[in-house]
Design a protein around this motif. Structure first.
Motif, PDB file in Angstrom:
ATOM      1  N   GLY A  77       0.836  -1.197   0.000  1.00  0.00           N
ATOM      2  CA  GLY A  77       0.000   0.000   0.000  1.00  0.00           C
ATOM      3  C   GLY A  77       0.865   1.239   0.000  1.00  0.00           C
ATOM      4  N   ALA A  78       0.274   2.331   0.418  1.00  0.00           N
ATOM      5  CA  ALA A  78       0.951   3.623   0.347  1.00  0.00           C
ATOM      6  C   ALA A  78       1.885   3.890   1.524  1.00  0.00           C
ATOM      7  CB  ALA A  78      -0.082   4.738   0.268  1.00  0.00           C
ATOM      8  N   ASP A  79       1.639   3.282   2.680  1.00  0.00           N
ATOM      9  CA  ASP A  79       2.399   3.680   3.862  1.00  0.00           C
ATOM     10  C   ASP A  79       2.763   2.533   4.805  1.00  0.00           C
ATOM     11  OD1 ASP A  79      -0.120   3.129   4.766  1.00  0.00           O
ATOM     12  OD2 ASP A  79      -0.375   4.990   5.870  1.00  0.00           O
ATOM     13  N   GLU A  80       2.936   1.335   4.269  1.00  0.00           N
ATOM     14  CA  GLU A  80       3.258   0.213   5.142  1.00  0.00           C
ATOM     15  C   GLU A  80       4.389  -0.614   4.534  1.00  0.00           C
ATOM     16  OE1 GLU A  80       0.910  -3.196   7.670  1.00  0.00           O
ATOM     17  OE2 GLU A  80      -0.068  -2.353   5.931  1.00  0.00           O
ATOM     18  N   LEU A  81       5.263  -1.093   5.400  1.00  0.00           N
ATOM     19  CA  LEU A  81       6.340  -1.994   5.004  1.00  0.00           C
ATOM     20  C   LEU A  81       6.156  -3.304   5.754  1.00  0.00           C
ATOM     21  CD1 LEU A  81       9.330   0.494   5.131  1.00  0.00           C
ATOM     22  CD2 LEU A  81       8.261  -0.461   3.091  1.00  0.00           C
ATOM     23  N   LEU A  82       6.248  -4.424   5.036  1.00  0.00           N
ATOM     24  CA  LEU A  82       6.025  -5.724   5.651  1.00  0.00           C
ATOM     25  C   LEU A  82       7.271  -6.587   5.581  1.00  0.00           C
ATOM     26  CD1 LEU A  82       2.517  -6.624   4.172  1.00  0.00           C
ATOM     27  CD2 LEU A  82       3.031  -5.607   6.397  1.00  0.00           C
TER      28      LEU A  82
END
Length: 123
Positions: A77-82
């Motif tokens: 998405g626009a603002d998450e790092l997994l």
């Protein structure tokens, strides 16, 4: 607590690190860029994935992960790092030293030394 000789199973590792002040996990890691939630550490009974780690009540306060690719992240998405390391942050991990490249099983001695220096300095 040291888990070795076949005793480092997912259940035992999770129980040992849940809420610990300090944890050091030396295991082979694999980052899955196509599905970061299935990134894993290879334990004695098979893979421990991000999904398993999310079952912790509380992450270790400080964690050293010299495992291959354990610090890699993928955008979601626009603002998450997994990835494996990022899964621990919402569970109250204050500091994580993790490997971002692929090294031989057992981790990188430079990451391990940096992690222990981090602890010695009280970070």
């Amino acid at each position: 607590m040291v888990l070795a000789g076949g005793s480092a199973t997912t259940a035992r590792v999770l129980a040992a690190i849940d809420g610990a002040g300090l944890a050091h996990i030396a295991a082979h890691g694999t980052f899955r860029a196509d599905s970061p939630m299935f990134s894993l550490l290879r334990l004695d009974d098979g893979p421990m994935t991000v999904h398993d780690v999310e079952r912790l009540r509380r992450a270790p306060f400080r964690l050293i992960l010299p495992s291959c690719e354990s610090g890699l992240l993928a955008p979601a998405g626009a603002d998450e790092l997994l990835g494996l390391a990022s899964a621990l942050l919402p569970l109250s991990a204050a500091g994580i030293v993790a490997q971002v490249n692929d090294r031989a099983a057992g981790g990188d001695p430079v990451v391990t030394a940096a992690g222990w220096s981090f602890i010695a300095l009280g970070a």
